[in-house]
Scaffold this active site. Sequence first.
Site, PDB file in Angstrom:
ATOM      1  N   TYR A   1      -2.070   5.278 -12.466  1.00  0.00           N
ATOM      2  CA  TYR A   1      -2.118   4.187 -11.491  1.00  0.00           C
ATOM      3  C   TYR A   1      -1.356   3.004 -12.056  1.00  0.00           C
ATOM      4  CZ  TYR A   1      -3.891   0.269  -8.772  1.00  0.00           C
ATOM      5  OH  TYR A   1      -3.979  -0.849  -7.983  1.00  0.00           O
TER       6      TYR A   1
ATOM      7  N   GLU B   1       2.060  -1.533  -5.476  1.00  0.00           N
ATOM      8  CA  GLU B   1       1.157  -0.519  -6.022  1.00  0.00           C
ATOM      9  C   GLU B   1       1.796   0.863  -5.978  1.00  0.00           C
ATOM     10  OE1 GLU B   1      -3.531  -0.049  -5.487  1.00  0.00           O
ATOM     11  OE2 GLU B   1      -2.438   0.850  -3.843  1.00  0.00           O
TER      12      GLU B   1
END
Length: 391
Positions: A109, A197
Amino acid sequence: MNLHEYQAKALFAAYNIPTPKGKMINGMTQLSAALEEVASERWVVKAQIHAGARGKAGGVKLVDSKEEAKEVAEKMLGSSLATVQTAGKALPIHSLLIEETLAIQDELYLSLVVDRITKTYTFVLSASGGMDIEAVAEATPEKIFSVHVDLAVGLMPYQVREVAFALGLKGTAFKQLMTVMKGLYQLALDKDISLLEINPLIVTEDNNLVALDAKINIDSNALYRQSELVQMRDASQEDEREAKAADNQLNYIALEGDIGCMVNGAGLAMATMDLIQLNGGNPANFLDVGGGATPERVAEAFKLILSSSEVKSILVNIFGGIVRCDLIAEGIIQAVKEVGLTIPVVVRLEGTNVELGKEILANSDVSIITADGLADAAQKVVEVAKTGVTS
Ligand code: GDP
Ligand code: MN
């Protein structure tokens, strides 16, 4: 303003951040050419909507053949998709991203956000990507790493090395993290990005880093200097009323209550909502009509407020600093007539030519309840929302 995944990935590519080979289509006639162009044994068909968590909702499908790709694409294109991030609504799917599949070793992530507390751009990374990052942060906070980038110094190589070690990267992937983070940081600066993101950022089986997903949020206040990005706006993905408000330079946010608010200035709008609550009422919206409240904008604002069927009364609270109160009063009367208002309206005016403004309202043939001061206005509007009495 949000971007679609395919748009975000095009920006990534321009900044040397590896993405899978892919092609956006917005019609079935483009599918076979796209499958040819993205040469692969299997493909991923991805619904392009302004929301994540598409995978769990059926918006990301792996397909084994061109026939299957056609089946899946036909179902997705023109339909709509609701995910846990779309707040109960379904967003229309007008385009698909056709991508090659990659062999995934690990899912990481990575995000980059404006951190208002440390006044830095902050990277957040975790070895547990691909899943709900909030859950990871809650259950295993030690698996989350933050890198604060001092805007005066920029991203330092040691910062990247530290986090690459912590994530357990080796060899090529270790080195690539530098390219990825440097690229993202420059991209964020150049494009006024408030949030970015990549979930998941994958390590492939041959140890390469690739951005498998991409989400970008642009600071809307900077759009005046981002004309290239403005072209990428997709209003079909935005809340209809909020998009309409933005077109009229109004700041509008729908809320759950039944008292419509029209106020100039965000601070005054917040105070107005507080006072409505204090008097036992519930605001139906936040609406800042801005400094130059022209009659046209006041009329648009009324229409927006009334687009919610819940609204039982309206409070207009305007401070005539730049615009004169008499002009605002005329604007309100004009707007009330134009919209054909049937619910009670309480008006509180303050500022330049306030007496004249009140006089105009009192002498008009539309029924408006005038108030002296904000406390009085809030009390009156809550009362008429309950009783429906207009005078
Ligand atoms: P999101 O659900 O909206 O966040 O969409 P993502 O782009 O993150 O895709 C969801 C999931 O699909 C990813 O977490 C992957 O597990 C899977 N996926 C996407 N592309 C590929 C691929 O090329 N290969 C494999 N094996 N899985 C993929
Ligand atoms: Mn994702």
